[in-house]
Scaffold this motif. Structure first.
Motif, PDB file in Angstrom:
ATOM      1  N   ILE A  61       0.836  -1.202   0.000  1.00 32.87           N
ATOM      2  CA  ILE A  61       0.000   0.000   0.000  1.00 32.87           C
ATOM      3  C   ILE A  61       0.872   1.254   0.000  1.00 32.87           C
ATOM      4  CG2 ILE A  61      -1.676   1.312   1.366  1.00 32.87           C
ATOM      5  CD1 ILE A  61      -3.041  -0.958   0.119  1.00 32.87           C
ATOM      6  N   ALA A  62       1.976   1.246   0.734  1.00 35.73           N
ATOM      7  CA  ALA A  62       2.866   2.401   0.741  1.00 35.73           C
ATOM      8  C   ALA A  62       3.459   2.634  -0.645  1.00 35.73           C
ATOM      9  CB  ALA A  62       3.982   2.199   1.762  1.00 35.73           C
ATOM     10  N   PHE A  63       3.898   1.576  -1.298  1.00 33.87           N
ATOM     11  CA  PHE A  63       4.456   1.710  -2.648  1.00 33.87           C
ATOM     12  C   PHE A  63       3.405   2.220  -3.623  1.00 33.87           C
ATOM     13  CE2 PHE A  63       5.498   0.037  -6.846  1.00 33.87           C
ATOM     14  CZ  PHE A  63       6.784   0.545  -6.998  1.00 33.87           C
ATOM     15  N   ARG A  64       2.186   1.672  -3.524  1.00 35.94           N
ATOM     16  CA  ARG A  64       1.126   2.090  -4.450  1.00 35.94           C
ATOM     17  C   ARG A  64       0.686   3.519  -4.192  1.00 35.94           C
ATOM     18  NH1 ARG A  64      -3.544  -1.877  -5.684  1.00 35.94           N
ATOM     19  NH2 ARG A  64      -3.921  -0.147  -7.095  1.00 35.94           N
ATOM     20  N   SER A  65       0.737   3.984  -2.944  1.00 37.11           N
ATOM     21  CA  SER A  65       0.339   5.368  -2.682  1.00 37.11           C
ATOM     22  C   SER A  65       1.394   6.344  -3.189  1.00 37.11           C
ATOM     23  CB  SER A  65       0.073   5.592  -1.198  1.00 37.11           C
ATOM     24  OG  SER A  65       1.240   5.844  -0.486  1.00 37.11           O
ATOM     25  N   LEU A  66       2.658   5.941  -3.172  1.00 37.39           N
ATOM     26  CA  LEU A  66       3.715   6.823  -3.684  1.00 37.39           C
ATOM     27  C   LEU A  66       3.785   6.837  -5.203  1.00 37.39           C
ATOM     28  CD1 LEU A  66       6.603   6.061  -1.180  1.00 37.39           C
ATOM     29  CD2 LEU A  66       5.224   8.129  -1.333  1.00 37.39           C
ATOM     30  N   HIS A  67       3.398   5.761  -5.845  1.00 38.75           N
ATOM     31  CA  HIS A  67       3.526   5.645  -7.296  1.00 38.75           C
ATOM     32  C   HIS A  67       2.165   5.573  -7.988  1.00 38.75           C
ATOM     33  CE1 HIS A  67       7.818   5.222  -6.977  1.00 38.75           C
ATOM     34  NE2 HIS A  67       7.643   4.318  -6.020  1.00 38.75           N
ATOM     35  N   ALA A  68       1.161   6.199  -7.404  1.00 32.73           N
ATOM     36  CA  ALA A  68      -0.179   6.188  -7.987  1.00 32.73           C
ATOM     37  C   ALA A  68      -0.203   7.111  -9.208  1.00 32.73           C
ATOM     38  CB  ALA A  68      -1.205   6.651  -6.965  1.00 32.73           C
ATOM     39  N   PRO A  69      -0.897   6.696 -10.268  1.00 33.64           N
ATOM     40  CA  PRO A  69      -0.941   7.525 -11.478  1.00 33.64           C
ATOM     41  C   PRO A  69      -1.796   8.784 -11.310  1.00 33.64           C
ATOM     42  CG  PRO A  69      -2.298   5.577 -11.765  1.00 33.64           C
ATOM     43  CD  PRO A  69      -1.583   5.428 -10.450  1.00 33.64           C
ATOM     44  N   HIS A  70      -2.764   8.733 -10.405  1.00 38.96           N
ATOM     45  CA  HIS A  70      -3.644   9.879 -10.193  1.00 38.96           C
ATOM     46  C   HIS A  70      -3.570  10.314  -8.735  1.00 38.96           C
ATOM     47  CE1 HIS A  70      -5.286   9.195 -14.141  1.00 38.96           C
ATOM     48  NE2 HIS A  70      -5.540   7.930 -13.817  1.00 38.96           N
TER      49      HIS A  70
END
Length: 75
Positions: free
Chosen positions: A16-25
């Motif tokens: 979740i931390a990785f996805r929140s930092l690298h979210a496209p929007h």
């Protein structure tokens, strides 16, 4: 069983931390940040630090998440 849940929680926090930092929007990143705060509160509960868990849920996921969602609406 508790070791498996703790391991799953730790892996979930990293994902979740990785996805929140690298979210496209921006909105997706803010929602992932709120989810991270809620999972972090669950991790604090697992560590028997309920006072910190309540503060994390209220401040980290609640107030900060609402402020970030409001700020994202202006962008």
């Amino acid at each position: 069983m508790s070791l498996g849940f703790d391991l799953l929680l730790a892996v979930g926090l990293v994902i979740i931390a990785f996805r929140s930092l690298h979210a496209p929007h921006l909105f997706t990143g803010v929602v992932m940040f709120i989810a991270f705060g809620l999972l972090m509160a669950l991790a604090w509960v697992r560590l028997d630090a309920t006072d910190i868990a309540l503060a994390e849920a209220a401040i980290g996921a609640g107030i900060t998440g609402a402020l970030l969602l409001d700020a994202a609406g202006y962008v």
